[in-house]
Scaffold this motif. Structure first.
Motif, PDB file in Angstrom:
ATOM      1  N   SER A  81       0.825  -1.209   0.000  1.00 41.87           N
ATOM      2  CA  SER A  81       0.000   0.000   0.000  1.00 41.87           C
ATOM      3  C   SER A  81       0.859   1.259   0.000  1.00 41.87           C
ATOM      4  CB  SER A  81      -0.913   0.011   1.236  1.00 41.87           C
ATOM      5  OG  SER A  81      -0.151   0.217   2.401  1.00 41.87           O
ATOM      6  N   THR A  82       0.256   2.356  -0.418  1.00 35.04           N
ATOM      7  CA  THR A  82       0.967   3.634  -0.392  1.00 35.04           C
ATOM      8  C   THR A  82       1.282   4.027   1.047  1.00 35.04           C
ATOM      9  OG1 THR A  82      -1.161   4.794  -0.475  1.00 35.04           O
ATOM     10  CG2 THR A  82       0.001   4.498  -2.553  1.00 35.04           C
ATOM     11  N   ARG A  83       0.459   3.596   1.980  1.00 34.73           N
ATOM     12  CA  ARG A  83       0.727   3.864   3.404  1.00 34.73           C
ATOM     13  C   ARG A  83       1.996   3.142   3.849  1.00 34.73           C
ATOM     14  NH1 ARG A  83      -1.532   1.145   8.132  1.00 34.73           N
ATOM     15  NH2 ARG A  83      -1.041   2.425   9.930  1.00 34.73           N
ATOM     16  N   GLN A  84       2.149   1.871   3.455  1.00 33.25           N
ATOM     17  CA  GLN A  84       3.354   1.120   3.792  1.00 33.25           C
ATOM     18  C   GLN A  84       4.585   1.774   3.166  1.00 33.25           C
ATOM     19  OE1 GLN A  84       1.886  -2.700   2.346  1.00 33.25           O
ATOM     20  NE2 GLN A  84       2.422  -3.598   4.327  1.00 33.25           N
ATOM     21  N   LEU A  85       4.460   2.210   1.919  1.00 30.76           N
ATOM     22  CA  LEU A  85       5.574   2.881   1.252  1.00 30.76           C
ATOM     23  C   LEU A  85       5.947   4.170   1.976  1.00 30.76           C
ATOM     24  CD1 LEU A  85       4.779   2.386  -2.538  1.00 30.76           C
ATOM     25  CD2 LEU A  85       6.664   1.402  -1.250  1.00 30.76           C
ATOM     26  N   ALA A  86       4.941   4.938   2.384  1.00 30.20           N
ATOM     27  CA  ALA A  86       5.205   6.191   3.095  1.00 30.20           C
ATOM     28  C   ALA A  86       5.900   5.926   4.434  1.00 30.20           C
ATOM     29  CB  ALA A  86       3.904   6.964   3.311  1.00 30.20           C
ATOM     30  N   ARG A  87       5.448   4.901   5.152  1.00 34.72           N
ATOM     31  CA  ARG A  87       6.088   4.542   6.425  1.00 34.72           C
ATOM     32  C   ARG A  87       7.532   4.110   6.200  1.00 34.72           C
ATOM     33  NH1 ARG A  87       2.621   0.206   9.324  1.00 34.72           N
ATOM     34  NH2 ARG A  87       4.391   0.254  10.737  1.00 34.72           N
ATOM     35  N   ALA A  88       7.759   3.331   5.142  1.00 32.65           N
ATOM     36  CA  ALA A  88       9.115   2.877   4.836  1.00 32.65           C
ATOM     37  C   ALA A  88      10.012   4.053   4.460  1.00 32.65           C
ATOM     38  CB  ALA A  88       9.086   1.846   3.708  1.00 32.65           C
ATOM     39  N   ARG A  89       9.499   4.988   3.653  1.00 33.81           N
ATOM     40  CA  ARG A  89      10.282   6.172   3.282  1.00 33.81           C
ATOM     41  C   ARG A  89      10.657   6.989   4.522  1.00 33.81           C
ATOM     42  NH1 ARG A  89       6.990   7.149  -1.866  1.00 33.81           N
ATOM     43  NH2 ARG A  89       8.481   6.572  -3.480  1.00 33.81           N
ATOM     44  N   PHE A 101      18.956  -4.153   6.601  1.00 29.22           N
ATOM     45  CA  PHE A 101      18.993  -5.048   7.760  1.00 29.22           C
ATOM     46  C   PHE A 101      17.592  -5.315   8.293  1.00 29.22           C
ATOM     47  CE2 PHE A 101      19.056  -5.683  12.350  1.00 29.22           C
ATOM     48  CZ  PHE A 101      19.968  -6.714  12.485  1.00 29.22           C
ATOM     49  N   PHE A 102      16.711  -4.314   8.235  1.00 31.47           N
ATOM     50  CA  PHE A 102      15.365  -4.448   8.788  1.00 31.47           C
ATOM     51  C   PHE A 102      14.369  -5.037   7.790  1.00 31.47           C
ATOM     52  CE2 PHE A 102      17.451  -1.175  11.296  1.00 31.47           C
ATOM     53  CZ  PHE A 102      17.282  -1.700  12.563  1.00 31.47           C
ATOM     54  N   GLY A 103      14.879  -5.633   6.722  1.00 28.88           N
ATOM     55  CA  GLY A 103      14.012  -6.265   5.732  1.00 28.88           C
ATOM     56  C   GLY A 103      13.250  -7.457   6.268  1.00 28.88           C
ATOM     57  N   PHE A 104      13.632  -7.957   7.434  1.00 30.17           N
ATOM     58  CA  PHE A 104      12.943  -9.109   8.028  1.00 30.17           C
ATOM     59  C   PHE A 104      11.665  -8.711   8.763  1.00 30.17           C
ATOM     60  CE2 PHE A 104      15.646  -7.535  11.422  1.00 30.17           C
ATOM     61  CZ  PHE A 104      14.816  -7.590  12.525  1.00 30.17           C
ATOM     62  N   LEU A 105      11.451  -7.419   8.976  1.00 26.65           N
ATOM     63  CA  LEU A 105      10.286  -6.976   9.747  1.00 26.65           C
ATOM     64  C   LEU A 105       8.977  -7.345   9.047  1.00 26.65           C
ATOM     65  CD1 LEU A 105      11.481  -3.422  10.821  1.00 26.65           C
ATOM     66  CD2 LEU A 105      11.245  -5.444  12.270  1.00 26.65           C
ATOM     67  N   PRO A 106       7.997  -7.827   9.795  1.00 23.55           N
ATOM     68  CA  PRO A 106       6.712  -8.161   9.182  1.00 23.55           C
ATOM     69  C   PRO A 106       6.012  -6.912   8.656  1.00 23.55           C
ATOM     70  CG  PRO A 106       6.687  -8.586  11.561  1.00 23.55           C
ATOM     71  CD  PRO A 106       8.045  -8.091  11.214  1.00 23.55           C
ATOM     72  N   THR A 107       5.334  -7.059   7.571  1.00 24.93           N
ATOM     73  CA  THR A 107       4.517  -6.058   6.865  1.00 24.93           C
ATOM     74  C   THR A 107       5.312  -4.898   6.283  1.00 24.93           C
ATOM     75  OG1 THR A 107       3.871  -4.714   8.792  1.00 24.93           O
ATOM     76  CG2 THR A 107       2.435  -6.553   8.219  1.00 24.93           C
ATOM     77  N   ILE A 108       6.342  -4.421   6.937  1.00 26.77           N
ATOM     78  CA  ILE A 108       7.079  -3.283   6.394  1.00 26.77           C
ATOM     79  C   ILE A 108       8.376  -3.711   5.702  1.00 26.77           C
ATOM     80  CG2 ILE A 108       8.362  -2.735   8.490  1.00 26.77           C
ATOM     81  CD1 ILE A 108       7.918   0.243   7.810  1.00 26.77           C
ATOM     82  N   GLU A 110       9.052  -5.814   3.217  1.00 19.39           N
ATOM     83  CA  GLU A 110       8.993  -5.775   1.762  1.00 19.39           C
ATOM     84  C   GLU A 110       8.964  -4.337   1.265  1.00 19.39           C
ATOM     85  OE1 GLU A 110       6.847  -7.580   3.617  1.00 19.39           O
ATOM     86  OE2 GLU A 110       7.469  -9.629   3.179  1.00 19.39           O
ATOM     87  N   ALA A 111       8.194  -3.504   1.951  1.00 15.82           N
ATOM     88  CA  ALA A 111       8.112  -2.093   1.565  1.00 15.82           C
ATOM     89  C   ALA A 111       9.471  -1.417   1.716  1.00 15.82           C
ATOM     90  CB  ALA A 111       7.051  -1.366   2.392  1.00 15.82           C
ATOM     91  N   LEU A 112      10.228  -1.766   2.746  1.00 18.67           N
ATOM     92  CA  LEU A 112      11.574  -1.213   2.915  1.00 18.67           C
ATOM     93  C   LEU A 112      12.456  -1.559   1.722  1.00 18.67           C
ATOM     94  CD1 LEU A 112      12.400  -1.954   6.659  1.00 18.67           C
ATOM     95  CD2 LEU A 112      12.072   0.273   5.631  1.00 18.67           C
ATOM     96  N   ALA A 113      12.414  -2.818   1.328  1.00 24.36           N
ATOM     97  CA  ALA A 113      13.230  -3.246   0.189  1.00 24.36           C
ATOM     98  C   ALA A 113      12.811  -2.527  -1.084  1.00 24.36           C
ATOM     99  CB  ALA A 113      13.121  -4.763   0.008  1.00 24.36           C
ATOM    100  N   VAL A 114      11.510  -2.360  -1.286  1.00 28.81           N
ATOM    101  CA  VAL A 114      11.020  -1.649  -2.466  1.00 28.81           C
ATOM    102  C   VAL A 114      11.490  -0.198  -2.448  1.00 28.81           C
ATOM    103  CG1 VAL A 114       8.940  -0.791  -3.620  1.00 28.81           C
ATOM    104  CG2 VAL A 114       9.049  -3.168  -2.865  1.00 28.81           C
ATOM    105  N   VAL A 115      11.377   0.445  -1.307  1.00 32.57           N
ATOM    106  CA  VAL A 115      11.794   1.852  -1.200  1.00 32.57           C
ATOM    107  C   VAL A 115      13.304   1.977  -1.397  1.00 32.57           C
ATOM    108  CG1 VAL A 115      11.941   3.841   0.347  1.00 32.57           C
ATOM    109  CG2 VAL A 115       9.813   2.555   0.170  1.00 32.57           C
ATOM    110  N   LEU A 116      14.077   1.028  -0.878  1.00 30.67           N
ATOM    111  CA  LEU A 116      15.518   1.060  -1.119  1.00 30.67           C
ATOM    112  C   LEU A 116      15.815   0.966  -2.614  1.00 30.67           C
ATOM    113  CD1 LEU A 116      16.777  -1.127   1.850  1.00 30.67           C
ATOM    114  CD2 LEU A 116      17.317   1.283   1.455  1.00 30.67           C
ATOM    115  N   GLY A 117      15.028   0.177  -3.312  1.00 30.67           N
ATOM    116  CA  GLY A 117      15.170   0.116  -4.766  1.00 30.67           C
ATOM    117  C   GLY A 117      14.768   1.417  -5.432  1.00 30.67           C
ATOM    118  N   LEU A 118      13.670   2.004  -4.970  1.00 31.30           N
ATOM    119  CA  LEU A 118      13.235   3.303  -5.505  1.00 31.30           C
ATOM    120  C   LEU A 118      14.296   4.378  -5.286  1.00 31.30           C
ATOM    121  CD1 LEU A 118       9.490   3.484  -4.378  1.00 31.30           C
ATOM    122  CD2 LEU A 118      10.321   3.610  -6.723  1.00 31.30           C
TER     123      LEU A 118
END
Length: 152
Positions: A81-89, A101-108, A110-118
């Motif tokens: 969700s855009t909310r997850q992306l905003a929290r990750a950013r 390192f925090f890519g293992f966290l539940p729900t966020i 995946e969003a962290l990894a996506v934002v790191l790619g962005l």
């Protein structure tokens, strides 16, 4: 879901690798359950951690790669969700690739990894930090489970 989990268990280390890859990507799955069952069946815990860590890290790096495509509307169609992306950013602001390192966290995670790619963070540092975080999670999970089982 039980049939899918049984499939991964039947495949041993390869099944654990695949289940961890799926769990590390944007698809919800519990590779932890597969790992615990396999270790209880007698598979080597060290190789289980290696297989799970490798699969989960590659799944997380798949999310990173999706982020490098740079289209937020595509990413939201994949279930983040855009909310997850905003929290990750917000979480990543000024921290950079080590936050993988925090890519293992539940729900966020995946969003962290996506934002790191962005953000086009350094792929090697991101991958290495993600590997360390995911490995520690699996080791702690396995040690915790083994400790709890030994109590009974």
């Amino acid at each position: 879901m039980e049939a899918v989990t049984q499939f991964f268990i039947d495949w041993g280390y390869l099944g654990l690798f695949l289940s961890a890859f799926i769990a590390g990507s944007i698809l919800p799955f519990s590779s932890e359950a597969v790992m615990i069952v396999l270790t209880r069946m007698g598979l080597d815990p060290v190789w289980c951690v290696v297989a799970a860590t490798a699969g989960n890290t590659l799944g997380g790096m798949t999310c990173y790669w999706i982020g490098t495509l740079g289209r937020t509307e595509w990413i939201t169609r994949l279930g983040i969700s855009t909310r997850q992306l905003a929290r990750a950013r917000k979480f990543l602001a000024g921290r950079g690739a080590l936050m993988g390192f925090f890519g293992f966290l539940p729900t966020i995670g995946e969003a962290l990894a996506v934002v790191l790619g962005l953000m086009r963070s350094n792929v090697w540092i991101t991958g290495a930090s993600m590997l360390v975080g995911k490995a520690l999670r699996y080791v702690i999970l396995l040690l915790t489970f083994e400790g709890a089982v030994s109590l009974f």
